[in-house]
Design a protein around this motif. Structure first.
Motif, PDB file in Angstrom:
ATOM      1  N   TYR A   1      -2.259   0.373  -4.267  1.00  0.00           N
ATOM      2  CA  TYR A   1      -1.423  -1.138  -4.267  1.00  0.00           C
ATOM      3  C   TYR A   1      -0.760  -0.838  -5.278  1.00  0.00           C
ATOM      4  O   TYR A   1      -0.888  -0.747  -6.436  1.00  0.00           O
ATOM      5  CB  TYR A   1      -2.386  -2.176  -4.250  1.00  0.00           C
TER       6      TYR A   1
ATOM      7  N   PHE B   1      -4.895   5.845  -0.897  1.00  0.00           N
ATOM      8  CA  PHE B   1      -3.868   4.842  -0.699  1.00  0.00           C
ATOM      9  C   PHE B   1      -3.825   3.934  -1.946  1.00  0.00           C
ATOM     10  O   PHE B   1      -4.969   4.060  -2.713  1.00  0.00           O
ATOM     11  CB  PHE B   1      -3.872   3.936   0.392  1.00  0.00           C
TER      12      PHE B   1
ATOM     13  N   GLU C   1       0.864  -1.186   0.051  1.00  0.00           N
ATOM     14  CA  GLU C   1      -0.096   0.199   0.058  1.00  0.00           C
ATOM     15  C   GLU C   1       0.856   1.350   0.047  1.00  0.00           C
ATOM     16  O   GLU C   1       1.817   1.220   0.801  1.00  0.00           O
ATOM     17  CB  GLU C   1      -0.825   0.040   1.505  1.00  0.00           C
TER      18      GLU C   1
END
Ligand code: ADP
Length: 731
Positions: free
Chosen positions: A484, A482, A474
């Motif tokens: 990934y 946020f 993250e």
């Protein structure tokens, strides 16, 4: 592996274990009796670090020869730290403890170098050099013809990305939504029970592993081993289980402080079901325990805090090592040559009242430190807050640390820990998939969390049954947002571990023997597809998993006393699906093994049973099953051993009692066998048929009194429900 990495051999290691060098004196001096000694690991490092290292292709050839030495029984391991640097053909690893033989293939006129394990289970055929090319082509053709291995990834959860990459590399077939027809392999994200009713194939979780590796259960298992083998199991910090051992904990600490007022030890408190650092805190006095505050005392482990950890760049770090349990029976353990290291984000200071609450200083969990402003995400494997294990070992080696010794201590720690948890796992396994019931076979990747002490001794912190296999992390791309993003370090390590686990579990390696070769008058079972051929097909990198057990059986087998006790327990459980022994079965155990006498009457046996069972049911109040569990049985067994062999130390007492019981059971079995032979003769005369598989089922073939006792006790039993499940943990 990225291109800007080269393989190097460290000068320092070279001197420790080059082939041709004397393996004897030096090695034996520095390796503890029960530790495997280790070859110098080849380490992959960044080109920027290469200055004082020499390139390895030559070394690879050498270490292959050394590998061969191992197979001839000399105790040196070869644990290269990168899959790509492994020197010996992967198949060889499977057959380390073997004798070399030259085999004549009937009809082909070909001469093959083969190895058969001492137990005769496997044979690896190594083609002679002239035929190598030919064999490789044959293997390629064969693998093209073979239908692809099928993998059900519907329950893979956070391992899905790494699974997809691995399956693609292997050219296998993925079923992301599951499949009506059975698959060869089922990949579960949490537990054995993620998919119910699997009756064939292989599942990547063992029944009971999740429960067994919870903090309290692991501590109990380690403590049992510490009682038997205090020196061998001193790698696990002293621990107390709360609330039940609160009194012992506070008394012992008070006594320590009274004895030496300068001592002010620190303790770490960990909630039983916790992970990723959740609920963990440090204390310096039992009165600071928060768990004791409310009326609902929380189940936790309080553990001696290792206050002098090894530091790199002034930071505390821990090691995440991936370990594959390929099989429980026979026990097969593999260790990944590459792992991760997770760094704290605040410089370390020894614990003091002022810094006890500084989690970024004391806890290495990724999940915590990632929230520190100092966390460094790095694409490089040897910088940042998460690095490869090999890069850290390289740093240490460059400082003159004896990496060979460190690595062999780590292998020993892993094997001993697995030996500690296997007995209970076998009970779970037997209850879930009793002999005769169709079911899958199991394997599992575990995540070992290891802390290095300043004096370079590895310490086990915990074992995760669901180590995170996530290959993204993250990242805050803008304040509060946020996303990934791929994590190269995670991908490098985790894809290798998953892919090579799958390679080792390839069902074609397990095909039953179709022919037998006679070598030197010995019949050897031969598999249709030998591991050597399948694992070394040239298209994939060498295996990054290294077998350590049964390879090191000789050094560690003596530790398996609790497992032998568990074998007795399982034998007297008798009824399918049970995990607890009832009072009648316990009496039958005592009677069958002839353990009662005028000093120890059957009435005393009953009292012993009631005493121990009551205490243990208090220790596990959430258990839904009545009766004596394995841990309680082990306690009873130790007690019986103490009564019988008073003058001996505990481990000798237990060993002597085991031998006595096993001898009794053996003699009983031969009587039963003789009876059943005459009975079956009579039967066959009458019926002329025989039920196949009857005698192969130990429960059905167990002595009649055992079956009767078990069925009486069965009325007392209730089925154990699986406990709450934990998600994948990276820490
Ligand atoms: P969790 O499952 O919550 O991550 P751990 O047992 O792994 O629990 O502990 C969390 C962290 O606390 C570890 O990663 C380590 O940094 C630190 N730690 C745990 N036990 C000890 C100990 N006995 N001594 C020193 N540090 C410890």
């Amino acid at each position: 592996m990225s291109d800007n990495y080269v393989k190097v051999q460290l000068e320092q290691m070279k001197s420790l274990g080059e082939p041709g060098e004397k393996e004897g004196a030096d090695n034996e001096e520095q390796v503890p009796a029960s530790s495997p000694s280790a070859d110098p690991p080849s380490i992959t490092i960044s080109t920027s670090d290469v200055s004082n290292a020499s390139i390895t292709s030559k070394q690879r050839g050498k270490s292959r020869r050394k590998d061969d030495k191992i197979s001839s029984g000399k105790s040196i391991s070869d644990l290269s730290l990168q899959g790509s640097v492994v020197s010996a053909p992967a198949g060889k690893n499977l057959n380390r403890q073997s004798q070399e033989r030259t085999l004549q293939l009937k009809g082909s006129g070909k001469s093959l170098q083969g190895k058969s394990e001492n137990n005769g289970n496997y044979v690896t055929i190594h083609p002679s050099k002239n035929n190598q090319e030919e064999r490789r082509e044959e293997a390629m053709k064969l693998s093209k013809k073979r239908r692809p291995v099928t993998v059900d990834t519907a329950k893979a959860k956070t391992s899905l990305e790494a699974m997809k990459i691995s399956i693609k590399q292997l050219k296998w077939k993925e079923f992301p939504l599951g499949r009506r027809a059975p698959c060869d392999i089922y990949w579960h994200g949490v537990s054995f029970h993620d998919n119910e009713n699997i009756v064939s194939g292989q599942v990547n979780k063992f029944p009971g592993m999740l429960e067994m590796l919870r903090k309290i259960n692991l501590s109990r298992a380690m403590r049992t081993m510490q009682e038997l083998f205090p020196d061998e199991y001193d790698f696990y910090p002293r621990s107390w289980i709360l609330p039940e051992e609160y009194q012992q904990f506070s008394t012992q600490i008070r006594m320590v402080k009274e004895k030496d007022a300068t001592l002010n030890p620190t303790f770490i408190v960990k909630p039983d079901g916790g992970s990723q650092g959740d609920g963990i805190y440090l204390i310096r006095d039992p009165s600071e325990l928060r768990v004791m505050a409310g009326s609902q005392a929380k189940q936790s482990v309080v553990q001696e805090y290792i206050h002098k950890p090894l530091l790199i760049d002034k930071l505390k770090f821990d090691i995440r090592l991936y370990v594959l349990i390929k099989s429980l029976e026979p026990l097969e353990i593999y260790i990944a040559k590459e792992g991760l290291t997770r760094f704290c984000t605040e410089p370390y200071q020894e614990p003091s009242q002022k810094n006890l609450t500084h989690v970024f200083m004391h806890l290495t969990n990724y999940s915590l430190n990632v929230h520190s402003g100092n966390f460094v995400h790095s694409d490089s494997q040897n910088t940042g807050s998460k690095r490869t294990l090999s890069s850290v070992l390289y740093r240490l080696a460059a400082k003159g640390v004896d990496i060979k010794r460190v690595w062999s201590d780590i292998i020993a720690l892993v094997i001993k820990t697995v030996i500690a948890v296997v007995p209970e796992l076998k009970v779970y396994y037997q209850a879930e998939i009793p002999p005769g019931k169709p079911g899958p076979t199991c394997f599992q990747i575990l995540g070992f969390d290891i802390l290095m002490m300043k004096n370079l001794k590895p310490v086990l912190l915990e074992v995760n049954s669901n180590p995170s296999m996530r290959i993204e992390h993250e990242q805050e791309i803008s304040p509060g947002v946020f996303e990934y993003v791929p994590s190269p370090v995670d991908e490098e390590v985790k894809v290798g571990v998953i892919r090579d686990t799958l390679r080792l579990m390839d069902p074609s390696l397990k095909k039953p023997a179709v022919s037998q070769l006679r070598a030197g008058g010995t019949e050897i079972p031969m598999e249709t597809e030998t591991p050597a051929k399948s694992l070394d097909d040239g298209a994939l990198p060498s295996l990054c998993l290294k077998q350590v057990y049964p390879k090191y059986t000789k050094q560690f087998n003596y530790l398996r006393l609790v497992e032998r006790t568990a074998a007795l327990f399982i034998r007297f459980l008798g009824v399918k699906g049970n995990m607890r022994l009832g009072p009648t079965a316990f009496r039958t155990f005592i009677r069958t093994c002839k353990l009662s006498n005028s000093n120890f009457t059957m009435a005393s046996v009953d009292i012993l049973y009631i005493d121990i069972t009551r205490r243990w049911s208090g220790a596990a109040p959430d258990s839904r099953e009545a009766g004596m569990g394995l841990q309680a049985f082990v306690e009873a067994f130790f007690h019986l051993a103490g009564r019988r062999f008073k003058s001996l130390p505990l481990r000798e007492q237990v060993l002597s009692l085991l031998e006595l019981c096993e001898a009794q059971l053996d003699s009983q079995s031969s009587v039963e066998d003789r009876r059943s032979v005459s009975c079956s003769r009579a039967l066959s005369r009458a019926v002329k048929t025989q039920t196949p598989g009857l005698t192969s089922n130990p429960q059905l073939s167990s002595p009649a009194p055992l079956r009767r006792a078990a069925s009486q006790d069965n009325r007392l039993q209730q089925k154990l429900k699986p406990r709450s499940l934990r998600a994948n943990v990276e820490n």
